[in-house]
Write a protein that holds these residues in place. Structure first.
Motif, mmCIF file in Angstrom:
data_model
loop_
_atom_site.group_PDB
_atom_site.id
_atom_site.type_symbol
_atom_site.label_atom_id
_atom_site.label_comp_id
_atom_site.label_asym_id
_atom_site.label_seq_id
_atom_site.Cartn_x
_atom_site.Cartn_y
_atom_site.Cartn_z
ATOM 1 N N LYS A 199 18.928 2.437 12.730
ATOM 2 C CA LYS A 199 20.224 2.527 12.271
ATOM 3 C C LYS A 199 20.966 1.607 13.305
ATOM 4 C CE LYS A 199 23.267 6.402 11.956
ATOM 5 N NZ LYS A 199 23.465 7.739 12.257
ATOM 6 N N ALA A 200 20.689 1.763 14.591
ATOM 7 C CA ALA A 200 21.573 0.873 15.305
ATOM 8 C C ALA A 200 21.470 -0.650 15.131
ATOM 9 C CB ALA A 200 20.804 1.026 16.960
ATOM 10 N N ILE A 201 20.224 -1.191 14.495
ATOM 11 C CA ILE A 201 20.280 -2.471 14.291
ATOM 12 C C ILE A 201 21.135 -2.971 13.195
ATOM 13 C CG2 ILE A 201 18.786 -4.239 13.151
ATOM 14 C CD1 ILE A 201 16.323 -3.279 14.821
ATOM 15 N N ASP A 202 21.069 -1.817 12.133
ATOM 16 C CA ASP A 202 21.810 -2.043 10.917
ATOM 17 C C ASP A 202 23.448 -2.204 11.291
ATOM 18 O OD1 ASP A 202 19.935 -1.988 9.146
ATOM 19 O OD2 ASP A 202 19.946 0.080 8.743
ATOM 20 N N VAL A 203 23.890 -1.528 12.211
ATOM 21 C CA VAL A 203 25.201 -1.743 12.769
ATOM 22 C C VAL A 203 25.716 -3.113 13.015
ATOM 23 C CG1 VAL A 203 27.088 -1.046 14.405
ATOM 24 C CG2 VAL A 203 25.267 0.546 13.873
ATOM 25 N N ALA A 204 24.979 -3.767 13.811
ATOM 26 C CA ALA A 204 25.120 -5.419 13.863
ATOM 27 C C ALA A 204 23.804 -6.170 14.000
ATOM 28 C CB ALA A 204 26.109 -5.596 15.099
ATOM 29 N N PRO A 205 23.177 -6.307 12.959
ATOM 30 C CA PRO A 205 21.687 -6.858 13.012
ATOM 31 C C PRO A 205 21.533 -8.345 13.974
ATOM 32 C CG PRO A 205 22.523 -6.793 10.827
ATOM 33 C CD PRO A 205 23.533 -6.590 11.510
ATOM 34 N N TYR A 206 22.501 -8.998 14.167
ATOM 35 C CA TYR A 206 22.145 -10.198 14.744
ATOM 36 C C TYR A 206 23.034 -10.270 16.333
ATOM 37 C CZ TYR A 206 22.209 -11.161 9.945
ATOM 38 O OH TYR A 206 22.202 -10.880 8.521
ATOM 39 N N SER A 207 23.083 -9.113 16.898
ATOM 40 C CA SER A 207 23.722 -9.013 18.235
ATOM 41 C C SER A 207 22.615 -8.911 19.255
ATOM 42 C CB SER A 207 24.674 -7.755 18.476
ATOM 43 O OG SER A 207 23.524 -6.470 18.182
ATOM 44 N N GLU A 208 22.933 -9.210 20.494
ATOM 45 C CA GLU A 208 21.901 -8.724 21.413
ATOM 46 C C GLU A 208 21.327 -7.541 21.595
ATOM 47 O OE1 GLU A 208 23.921 -10.167 24.856
ATOM 48 O OE2 GLU A 208 23.893 -12.625 24.435
ATOM 49 N N LEU A 209 21.992 -6.700 21.371
ATOM 50 C CA LEU A 209 21.601 -5.210 21.492
ATOM 51 C C LEU A 209 20.668 -4.951 20.461
ATOM 52 C CD1 LEU A 209 22.491 -3.089 23.567
ATOM 53 C CD2 LEU A 209 24.247 -2.487 22.138
ATOM 54 N N ALA A 210 20.853 -5.690 19.106
ATOM 55 C CA ALA A 210 19.879 -5.631 18.013
ATOM 56 C C ALA A 210 18.374 -5.920 18.478
ATOM 57 C CB ALA A 210 20.623 -6.314 16.817
ATOM 58 N N GLU A 211 18.531 -7.086 19.392
ATOM 59 C CA GLU A 211 17.170 -7.733 19.621
ATOM 60 C C GLU A 211 16.657 -6.614 20.724
ATOM 61 O OE1 GLU A 211 15.570 -10.826 19.283
ATOM 62 O OE2 GLU A 211 16.673 -10.267 17.475
ATOM 63 N N LEU A 212 17.406 -5.861 21.625
ATOM 64 C CA LEU A 212 16.886 -4.931 22.467
ATOM 65 C C LEU A 212 16.180 -3.764 21.599
ATOM 66 C CD1 LEU A 212 19.414 -4.456 25.282
ATOM 67 C CD2 LEU A 212 17.223 -5.739 25.425
ATOM 68 N N CYS A 213 16.959 -3.497 20.510
ATOM 69 C CA CYS A 213 16.286 -2.340 19.600
ATOM 70 C C CYS A 213 15.121 -2.931 18.923
ATOM 71 C CB CYS A 213 17.250 -2.078 18.457
ATOM 72 S SG CYS A 213 19.033 -1.403 18.965
ATOM 73 N N ARG A 214 14.964 -4.140 18.535
ATOM 74 C CA ARG A 214 13.740 -4.527 18.054
ATOM 75 C C ARG A 214 12.657 -4.591 18.926
ATOM 76 N NH1 ARG A 214 17.485 -8.535 15.753
ATOM 77 N NH2 ARG A 214 17.753 -7.814 13.808
ATOM 78 N N SER A 215 12.863 -4.960 20.480
ATOM 79 C CA SER A 215 11.867 -4.971 21.257
ATOM 80 C C SER A 215 11.319 -3.433 21.306
ATOM 81 C CB SER A 215 12.386 -5.263 22.742
ATOM 82 O OG SER A 215 12.740 -6.608 22.443
ATOM 83 N N GLU A 216 12.213 -2.489 21.439
ATOM 84 C CA GLU A 216 11.931 -1.102 21.668
ATOM 85 C C GLU A 216 11.028 -0.564 20.295
ATOM 86 O OE1 GLU A 216 12.513 0.832 24.051
ATOM 87 O OE2 GLU A 216 13.330 -0.561 25.050
ATOM 88 N N LEU A 217 11.341 -1.047 19.266
ATOM 89 C CA LEU A 217 10.686 -0.658 18.044
ATOM 90 C C LEU A 217 9.261 -1.188 17.883
ATOM 91 C CD1 LEU A 217 13.602 -1.054 15.171
ATOM 92 C CD2 LEU A 217 12.237 0.945 15.685
ATOM 93 N N THR A 218 9.152 -2.267 18.365
ATOM 94 C CA THR A 218 7.876 -2.819 18.641
ATOM 95 C C THR A 218 6.920 -2.212 19.752
ATOM 96 O OG1 THR A 218 8.766 -5.109 18.361
ATOM 97 C CG2 THR A 218 6.332 -4.867 19.335
ATOM 98 N N ALA A 219 7.701 -1.613 20.934
ATOM 99 C CA ALA A 219 7.106 -0.804 21.622
ATOM 100 C C ALA A 219 6.524 0.687 21.246
ATOM 101 C CB ALA A 219 7.925 -0.800 23.012
ATOM 102 N N ILE A 220 7.487 1.140 20.275
ATOM 103 C CA ILE A 220 7.415 2.312 19.629
ATOM 104 C C ILE A 220 6.042 2.490 18.821
ATOM 105 C CG2 ILE A 220 8.327 4.096 18.172
ATOM 106 C CD1 ILE A 220 10.977 3.417 19.714
ATOM 107 N N SER A 221 6.133 1.356 17.988
ATOM 108 C CA SER A 221 5.083 1.099 17.087
ATOM 109 C C SER A 221 3.634 1.317 17.767
ATOM 110 C CB SER A 221 5.102 -0.017 16.241
ATOM 111 O OG SER A 221 6.102 -0.005 15.386
ATOM 112 N N HIS A 222 3.701 0.528 19.243
ATOM 113 C CA HIS A 222 2.477 0.361 19.545
ATOM 114 C C HIS A 222 2.162 1.839 20.300
ATOM 115 C CE1 HIS A 222 0.218 -1.133 23.348
ATOM 116 N NE2 HIS A 222 -0.445 -1.877 22.237
ATOM 117 N N GLU A 223 3.112 2.463 20.815
ATOM 118 C CA GLU A 223 2.862 3.753 21.443
ATOM 119 C C GLU A 223 2.270 4.823 20.127
ATOM 120 O OE1 GLU A 223 6.050 5.422 23.792
ATOM 121 O OE2 GLU A 223 6.534 3.558 24.400
#
Lengths: 365, 251
Positions: free
Chosen positions: A236-260
Motif C-alpha cells: 500500500k505504501a508503494i502505491d502512494v508514490a511508486p517511484y520515490s526513495e521510500l518506495a525503494e525502501l519498501c521494496r527492499s523490506e518486501l524482499t526481506a519479508i518474502s525471504h523470511e
C-alpha cells in the motif's frame, strides 16, 4: 531591513521570489525587465494591499524592496496569513525572508514563531529552529503543534530523549494530533517496536496517503513478526508514490519479508530451492555464458516489480527461456545465473546455503 | 496502476515483444530508458526519485518514446555522435576559451558538445511523446502540466546572464533555440503561452518558432518522423554530419 508592527520592509533578491506564485518566468525575474517588474508589483499589491495595507514596491538592481504599512487592525492577521500561504505553496526561499522579518516585527506572535521554527527545521537549520520552537512552547505551553515541531527538530538533531519528551508532551495535550501520533510512533519504534505498533497503526489509518506513515507501520509490523500484514501495508505504501526513495525502501523490506516467510515455511535448507538451483546449473551449462547473462538479467529486471516466491500456483514467463516458472524457481535461476556471471553480485535474497548444497550435488553427478 | 498507463505498457509489449521494467534511480535527467535487445530482453526505464511525484507521467513518456523508436522493428534507430567531428568541435570550442586552463576548457567543451547533441537527439522525440501522452493518457494531464512546466522552468535557467556569458555563443544559441522550440510546442499543446515569455524577452522567439515549424512540416504518420525531425533541425542548426544513424533489426 525595517521591521516593526507599523512598518515592515521585506528585501528580496529576485531569485528568492518563487515564480510559481508570480505570473512570470524565472529568467524574467533574473533579467529584471519591465514585464517582470510589473508582475511582481501586481502580485504584492494584490496579495497585501488595497484596503488592508499601504504597499510600495521598489526595485534596486537585482533586489526588490516591499514596504508594508498597516491600514486596519486586521492588516497584521492578513499579512501573517499571506506568509503562511507562501509556505503552503512550498516557496521556502521566499518564506525564509518573510518569516525572518515577521519574527522581528512580531516577536511574540505564536503563528509566526511556530511557522518560522518549522521552516528552519525543514531547511535543516536546526540550531536556529530549536530556540525559536522552545520560545514558542514557553509562550504557549499548550500548543500541541509547536511541541510536535520541536520534537521533530530534536529528532532531526538526533537528540532522541528531548524529542521523546516534546512529542509526548504534544500527545498529552492533543491525543488526536495525527502528525504527533506518527512522529511519536516512529521514534518509539526505534527502540521498542511492540510499544509503537498501536500509534503507527492509528497514524497509517488516519493518513492513508502519507507514504512515511504507511512505511513506518509496515516496518514496525515486520519487526514485531506480523509478516503477512507488513507485506500488505508495504504494498500500500508503494502505491502512494511508486517511484520515490521510500518506495525503494519498501521494496527492499518486501524482499526481506518474502525471504523470511520462505524460511519460516521451509525451516533450514529448502530442498525445493536446491533442486531449482541444480536445474538452473544444468540449463546454463547447455546454454552457455552469454545466454546465462541474458536470462539472469531478464529475471532481475522483471523481479523489480516483485516475484511472489511463496505462491507456487502463480506462474511467470520469460522471453529468454521457454516455459512457465514459479516465483521461487525464477529467483533460484537468477541467483545461480548471477553467481555464474559474477559471484560478488547481490541478488537481494540469500540462497547461499541452498546454492552450496546444489553445487556439491551437481559436482557429484 | 493507472489504466491508461497500463494500456501504454501493454502497447509497448505488443509492438516490441518486450516488457518494460521500471527502476527508481538517481540519474542526471528526469527519466531515461534503455531499449531491449535479444541479449537484454527487457526495456529498462529509470525514473529519478527527485521527480517521483510525476512518475506515472514520466513512465508514460518513456513508453511513448520506445513506441516511437520501435515503429519499424526492422530498423530501430540509434543516434550516434561522430567521434571525429565531435573531437574536432571540442578542440575548436576549447581553443576559444582563452581564460580557462586547457584541460578544464577541454572538459567544459566536451560537456557542452555532448549536451548539445543530447538535446538534438532528445527534444524532437520528447515533443512527439508529449503528443502521444496528451492523446492517450488524459488522466495524466495534471501530472504532464506540472512536470513540463517544471522542466521548462529548469530549462530557462540557461538564459541566466552568467551562463550566457560563460557559454560560447554558437553552443548557447543552438541550445536555447531547441529549448524555445520545445517551449512553443508545449504552449500549443497546452494552450498556455505564458511559458514562452522568457524566450520572447531573450530574443529567441524566431529561431524557436522556426524549429517548431520544421517539426510540423514532417508527416506525423511517417515511420521515420523522429529521425527526419532530428535531421531537419540539424540542418537549421548547422549540425549536419555531427552524428550518424545506426539501425538494428529486432527480427
Amino acid at each position: 531591513m525595517t521591521a516593526s508592527p507599523d512598518r515592515i520592509i521585506f528585501r528580496f533578491h529576485l531569485s528568492e521570489l518563487d515564480p510559481s506564485l508570480l505570473p512570470v518566468e524565472p529568467s524574467l525575474l533574473q533579467a529584471g525587465t519591465s514585464p517582470a517588474a510589473e508582475s511582481i508589483r501586481n502580485y504584492f499589491e494584490k496579495s497585501l494591499g488595497f484596503d488592508l495595507a499601504e504597499i510600495h514596491v521598489d526595485f534596486q538592481g537585482d533586489h526588490v524592496n516591499v514596504e508594508w504599512k498597516p491600514r486596519t487592525p486586521n492588516s497584521e492577521k492578513a499579512l501573517i496569513g499571506w506568509a503562511v500561504d507562501i509556505l503552503k505553496a512550498g516557496a521556502y526561499k521566499m518564506g525564509q525572508v518573510v518569516f525572518s522579518v515577521l519574527a522581528e516585527a512580531f516577536p511574540e506572535n505564536i503563528v509566526v514563531l511556530c511557522n518560522y521554527g518549522m521552516l528552519l527545521s525543514d531547511l535543516g537549520h536546526l540550531d536556529k529552529a530549536i530556540p525559536i520552537l522552545v520560545k514558542t512552547t514557553n509562550l504557549e505551553p499548550d500548543h500541541a503543534n509547536a511541541w510536535n515541531a520541536l520534537g521533530v527538530a530534536y529528532q532531526r538533531k538526533e537528540q532522541d530523549e528531548d524529542a521523546l519528551f516534546a512529542l509526548q508532551k504534544s500527545h498529552s495535550i492533543d491525543p488526536e494530533n495525527i502528525y504527533t501520533i506518527r512522529n511519536l510512533g516512529g521514534l518509539i519504534a526505534k527502540k521498542d517496536p511492540p510499544k509503537a505498533l498501536n500509534l503507527l497503526k492509528k497514524a497509517a489509518f488516519l493518513l492513508p496517503n502519507d507514504q512515511g506513515a504507511q512505511y513506518g507501520y509496515g516496518l514496525c509490523l515486520r519487526l514485531t513478526g506480523n509478516l503477512a500484514e507488513a507485506s500488505s501495508v508495504l504494498h500500500k505504501a508503494i502505491d502512494v508514490a511508486p517511484y520515490s526513495e521510500l518506495a525503494e525502501l519498501c521494496r527492499s523490506e518486501l524482499t526481506a519479508i518474502s525471504h523470511e516467510i520462505m524460511r519460516e515455511k521451509g525451516g533450514g535448507v529448502r530442498m525445493d530451492v536446491v533442486m531449482y538451483c541444480i536445474a538452473a546449473m544444468e540449463r546454463y551449462k547447455e546454454l552457455g555464458s552469454e545466454k546465462t547473462k541474458t536470462i539472469a538479467f531478464e529475471i532481475a529486471m522483471l523481479g523489480r516489480s516483485g516475484f511472489d516466491i511463496n505462491n507456487p500456483s502463480k506462474k511467470y514467463k520469460l522471453k529468454s527461456l521457454p516455459g512457465e516458472f514459479t516465483g521461487l524457481q525464477l529467483v533460484a535461476y537468477m541467483y545461480v545465473g548471477l553467481k555464474m556471471v559474477d559471484p560478488s553480485l547481490d541478488s537481494g535474497i540469500d540462497f547461499s546455503r541452498e546454492y552450496e548444497h546444489a553445487l556439491q550435488l551437481y559436482k557429484t553427478r | 496502476m493507472n489504466l491508461e498507463l497500463q494500456e501504454l505498457l501493454n502497447s509497448v509489449e505488443q509492438a516490441t515483444g518486450y516488457t518494460v521494467s521500471v527502476t527508481t534511480k538517481e540519474i542526471s535527467t528526469h527519466a531515461s530508458f534503455v531499449s531491449a535487445t535479444p541479449e537484454r530482453p527487457v526495456h529498462a526505464v529509470f525514473i529519478n526519485p527527485k521527480y517521483a511525484q510525476w512518475g506515472d507521467y514520466l513512465l508514460a513518456m518513456q513508453c511513448s518514446m520506445i513506441l516511437i523508436k520501435w515503429k519499424d522493428i526492422t530498423r530501430i534507430p540509434d543516434f550516434s555522435p561522430d567521434p571525429q567531428i565531435v573531437n574536432n568541435q571540442i578542440r575548436n570550442i576549447s581553443g576559444k576559451m582563452e581564460n580557462i586552463p586547457a584541460p578544464a576548457a577541454q572538459k567544459f567543451s566536451s560537456m557542452l558538445i555532448s549536451g548539445l547533441l543530447q538535446q538534438l537527439n532528445s527534444i524532437p522525440i520528447q515533443m512527439m511523446a508529449v503528443e502521444i501522452c496528451r492523446d492517450r493518457c488524459p488522466s495524466l494531464h495534471r501530472q504532464q502540466n506540472e512536470s513540463i512546466q517544471n522542466e521548462l522552468r529548469e530549462m530557462t535557467s540557461v538564459l541566466d546572464k552568467k551562463i550566457q556569458s560563460t557559454t560560447p555563443q554558437e553552443i548557447f544559441e543552438r541550445c536555447v533555440a531547441m529549448n524555445a522550440a520545445y517551449s512553443y510546442h508545449w504552449a500549443e499543446v497546452s494552450g498556455d503561452a505564458s511559458i514562452t515569455l522568457s524566450y520572447q524577452a531573450a530574443g529567441f522567439c524566431a529561431k524557436g518558432k522556426e524549429l517548431l515549424g520544421a517539426y510540423k512540416t514532417i508527416d506525423p504518420k511517417s515511420v521515420t518522423r523522429y529521425q527526419e525531425t532530428v535531421d531537419s533541425w540539424a540542418g537549421y542548426l548547422n549540425l549536419n554530419g555531427w552524428y550518424t544513424w545506426r539501425y538494428r533489426s529486432n527480427r
